[in-house]
Design an enzyme around this catalytic site. Structure first.
Site, PDB file in Angstrom:
ATOM      1  N   HIS A  14       0.890  -1.169  -0.117  1.00  0.00           N
ATOM      2  CA  HIS A  14      -0.057   0.162  -0.002  1.00  0.00           C
ATOM      3  C   HIS A  14       0.914   1.110   0.029  1.00  0.00           C
ATOM      4  CE1 HIS A  14      -3.735   2.191   1.567  1.00  0.00           C
ATOM      5  NE2 HIS A  14      -2.865   3.357   1.303  1.00  0.00           N
ATOM      6  N   HIS A  16       1.702   5.426  -1.565  1.00  0.00           N
ATOM      7  CA  HIS A  16       1.212   6.616  -2.437  1.00  0.00           C
ATOM      8  C   HIS A  16       2.430   7.314  -3.228  1.00  0.00           C
ATOM      9  CE1 HIS A  16      -2.698   6.698  -0.635  1.00  0.00           C
ATOM     10  NE2 HIS A  16      -2.467   6.240   0.333  1.00  0.00           N
ATOM     11  N   LEU A  17       2.648   7.445  -4.391  1.00  0.00           N
ATOM     12  CA  LEU A  17       3.791   7.584  -5.026  1.00  0.00           C
ATOM     13  C   LEU A  17       3.402   9.143  -5.683  1.00  0.00           C
ATOM     14  CD1 LEU A  17       5.163   4.687  -7.140  1.00  0.00           C
ATOM     15  CD2 LEU A  17       6.108   5.827  -4.956  1.00  0.00           C
ATOM     16  N   ARG A  18       2.199   9.578  -5.474  1.00  0.00           N
ATOM     17  CA  ARG A  18       1.862  10.891  -6.185  1.00  0.00           C
ATOM     18  C   ARG A  18       2.300  10.977  -7.771  1.00  0.00           C
ATOM     19  NH1 ARG A  18      -1.282  10.743  -1.880  1.00  0.00           N
ATOM     20  NH2 ARG A  18      -0.316  11.494   0.040  1.00  0.00           N
ATOM     21  N   ASN A  42      -5.358   7.177  -5.884  1.00  0.00           N
ATOM     22  CA  ASN A  42      -5.926   8.511  -5.510  1.00  0.00           C
ATOM     23  C   ASN A  42      -5.174   9.826  -6.010  1.00  0.00           C
ATOM     24  OD1 ASN A  42      -3.851   7.945  -3.581  1.00  0.00           O
ATOM     25  ND2 ASN A  42      -5.116   9.285  -1.903  1.00  0.00           N
ATOM     26  N   LYS A 100      -9.565  -0.477  -5.614  1.00  0.00           N
ATOM     27  CA  LYS A 100      -9.385   0.116  -4.457  1.00  0.00           C
ATOM     28  C   LYS A 100     -10.621   0.790  -4.078  1.00  0.00           C
ATOM     29  CE  LYS A 100      -7.789   2.203  -0.782  1.00  0.00           C
ATOM     30  NZ  LYS A 100      -6.915   2.294   0.150  1.00  0.00           N
ATOM     31  N   HIS A 137     -10.355   1.173   1.895  1.00  0.00           N
ATOM     32  CA  HIS A 137     -10.144   1.800   2.976  1.00  0.00           C
ATOM     33  C   HIS A 137     -11.449   1.944   3.782  1.00  0.00           C
ATOM     34  CE1 HIS A 137      -8.559   5.883   4.439  1.00  0.00           C
ATOM     35  NE2 HIS A 137      -9.843   5.786   5.037  1.00  0.00           N
ATOM     36  N   HIS A 175      -4.395  -0.731   5.787  1.00  0.00           N
ATOM     37  CA  HIS A 175      -4.003   0.042   6.985  1.00  0.00           C
ATOM     38  C   HIS A 175      -4.899  -0.094   8.236  1.00  0.00           C
ATOM     39  CE1 HIS A 175      -6.904   2.751   5.074  1.00  0.00           C
ATOM     40  NE2 HIS A 175      -6.050   3.341   4.116  1.00  0.00           N
ATOM     41  N   LEU A 220      -4.891   8.951   7.889  1.00  0.00           N
ATOM     42  CA  LEU A 220      -6.016   8.187   8.022  1.00  0.00           C
ATOM     43  C   LEU A 220      -6.009   6.871   7.747  1.00  0.00           C
ATOM     44  CD1 LEU A 220      -8.339  11.050   6.502  1.00  0.00           C
ATOM     45  CD2 LEU A 220      -8.446  10.154   8.947  1.00  0.00           C
ATOM     46  N   ASP A 248       1.643   2.648   3.588  1.00  0.00           N
ATOM     47  CA  ASP A 248       0.719   3.671   3.445  1.00  0.00           C
ATOM     48  C   ASP A 248       1.521   5.076   3.311  1.00  0.00           C
ATOM     49  OD1 ASP A 248      -1.638   5.357   2.804  1.00  0.00           O
ATOM     50  OD2 ASP A 248      -2.313   5.033   5.059  1.00  0.00           O
ATOM     51  N   HIS A 252       2.880  14.419   1.815  1.00  0.00           N
ATOM     52  CA  HIS A 252       2.529  15.699   1.612  1.00  0.00           C
ATOM     53  C   HIS A 252       3.816  16.437   1.717  1.00  0.00           C
ATOM     54  CE1 HIS A 252      -1.888  14.510   1.253  1.00  0.00           C
ATOM     55  NE2 HIS A 252      -1.506  13.539   2.211  1.00  0.00           N
ATOM     56  N   ALA A 264      -3.841  14.769   5.610  1.00  0.00           N
ATOM     57  CA  ALA A 264      -3.572  13.680   6.345  1.00  0.00           C
ATOM     58  C   ALA A 264      -2.507  12.654   5.619  1.00  0.00           C
ATOM     59  CB  ALA A 264      -4.769  12.423   6.350  1.00  0.00           C
TER      60      ALA A 264
HETATM   61  C1  NCD Z   1      -3.531   9.117   2.071  1.00  0.00           C
HETATM   62  C2  NCD Z   1      -2.964  10.082   1.244  1.00  0.00           C
HETATM   63  O1  NCD Z   1      -2.595  11.102   1.757  1.00  0.00           O
HETATM   64  O2  NCD Z   1      -3.246   9.998   0.106  1.00  0.00           O
HETATM   65  N1  NCD Z   1      -3.629   9.560   3.645  1.00  0.00           N
HETATM   66  C3  NCD Z   1      -3.343   8.819   4.614  1.00  0.00           C
HETATM   67  O3  NCD Z   1      -3.460   9.591   5.478  1.00  0.00           O
HETATM   68  N2  NCD Z   1      -3.094   7.729   4.735  1.00  0.00           N
HETATM   69  C4  NCD Z   1      -4.905   8.413   1.814  1.00  0.00           C
HETATM   70  C5  NCD Z   1      -5.219   7.013   2.535  1.00  0.00           C
HETATM   71  O4  NCD Z   1      -4.650   6.021   2.347  1.00  0.00           O
HETATM   72  O5  NCD Z   1      -6.153   7.169   3.382  1.00  0.00           O
HETATM   73 ZN    ZN Z   2      -3.059   5.302   1.722  1.00  0.00          ZN
END
Ligand code: NCD
Ligand code: ZN
Length: 343
Positions: A14, A16-18, A42, A100, A137, A175, A220, A248, A252, A264
């Protein structure tokens, strides 16, 4: 006392690479340690179709520095308009490894998620048929439900009914943060698994709120009481093959974290494995680390385990407190404990 530990190269189930500059800045930190990762969809706009996923995969590969080896395992963002045939084709081509589910409004960039779960029945049926996992989620968004209860309520109101309606559907509860989720996975069958993040093994809600508000610990699902953290540590180190690592890691920029209404997410990609080694050693379970990081995940996703090995040595690592990106600094998750293991 072990001075070194050799394990199969880990995967992150899990991540996030943006996109754009942030992608370029964070990807090398994952690729340095992990062979593969399940890539969260996302983005803005979200990765909804097979074509979206193929294009995102190409951008990830283009951002990978020369000489690094990494395989992104793509996911599709489930919407009420998702076409079951597109999902099936994206799986058949080998591109997509999961879909997802974000309840609409549950977290960062989830506005296009699902509001009426009856409207995704056709997709879930197809996924059950073809064995494609659903990553959830797991939080309800009902404003009347307390934020600390949203995971437990999701299990009762949403997840359990979906699993009863589609017994063949393979589900990864992403998560997880509560003992309720740990119990639900333990009681479940081979079609149910859960990922656990690094940060939820380390912090409880006091870290966010006691003695001042600490936005870098806000993610989150939000961290819960200590007894839940302990349940997660017990699950992760138990050897139960249906619990595995999904960091996860959710970068940011500091500018977006440190706001009156900040984003988050905890950024853990660079120091995750050092932190996990510490946690597993504290639990007397270093021998379970490889299962959690490198074996249980591929087993559930029906993929081969990595043949390459990596060595952890008992050498205190050093990490910067943030990385620089073209969009501004991104602060690393601070585990607030000395780390003794380097990769
Ligand atoms: C994630 C995100 O920033 O994309 N944020 C987080 O707090 N984990 C989204 C997610 O997995 O809930
Ligand atoms: Zn996530």
């Amino acid at each position: 006392m072990n001075q070194s530990l050799t394990i199969r190269r880990p995967d992150d189930w899990h991540l996030h690479l943006r996109d754009g500059e942030l992608l370029r800045a964070v990807l090398p930190h994952t690729a340095a340690h992990f062979a593969r990762a399940i890539i969260m969809p996302n983005l803005v706009p979200p990765v909804v179709t097979g074509a979206d996923a193929a294009a995102y995969r190409d951008r990830i590969m283009a951002a990978l520095p020369e000489g690094m080896v990494f395989e992104p395992l793509m996911t599709l963002y489930l919407t009420e308009e998702t076409d079951p045939e597109d999902v099936a084709a994206a799986q058949a081509s080998g591109l997509v490894k999961a879909v997802k589910l974000y309840p609409a409004g549950a977290t960062t960039n989830s506005a296009s998620g699902v509001t009426d779960f009856d409207r995704v029945t056709g997709v879930l049926e197809k996924m059950a048929d073809i064995g494609l996992p659903l990553c959830t989620h797991g939080e309800v968004t009902d404003p009347s439900v307390d934020i600390f209860d949203r995971e437990a309520v999701f299990i009762d109101r949403v997840l359990d009914p979906i699993r009863k309606r589609h017994p063949g559907l393979r589900v990864v509860m992403e998560h997880i943060t509560t003992s309720d989720a740990v119990d639900y996975v333990r009681e479940g069958n081979e079609n149910l698994a859960a990922t656990i993040t690094t940060h939820h093994l380390v912090i409880n809600r006091n870290h966010i709120l006691a003695g001042g508000i600490r936005p870098h610990y806000y993610c989150l699902p939000v961290a819960k009481r200590e007894r839940h953290r302990l349940a997660l540590r017990a699950a992760a180190t138990s050897g139960n093959a249906r619990f595995f690592l999904g960091t996860d890691s959710a970068p940011h920029t500091d500018a977006n974290k440190l706001l009156p209404c900040g984003c988050a997410g905890c950024f853990t990609a660079p120091n995750t494995l050092s932190i996990l080694a510490e946690v597993f050693e504290q639990e007397g379970a270093l021998d379970q680390l490889e299962g959690f990081t490198s074996i249980n995940g591929p087993h559930f996703y029906r993929l081969p385990v990595n043949e390459e090995r990596v060595a952890l040595t008992r050498t205190p690592p050093s990490f910067p407190d943030h990385i620089e990106t073209e969009e501004g600094p991104v602060t690393l998750f601070d585990p607030q404990m000395p780390l003794n293991w380097s990769l």
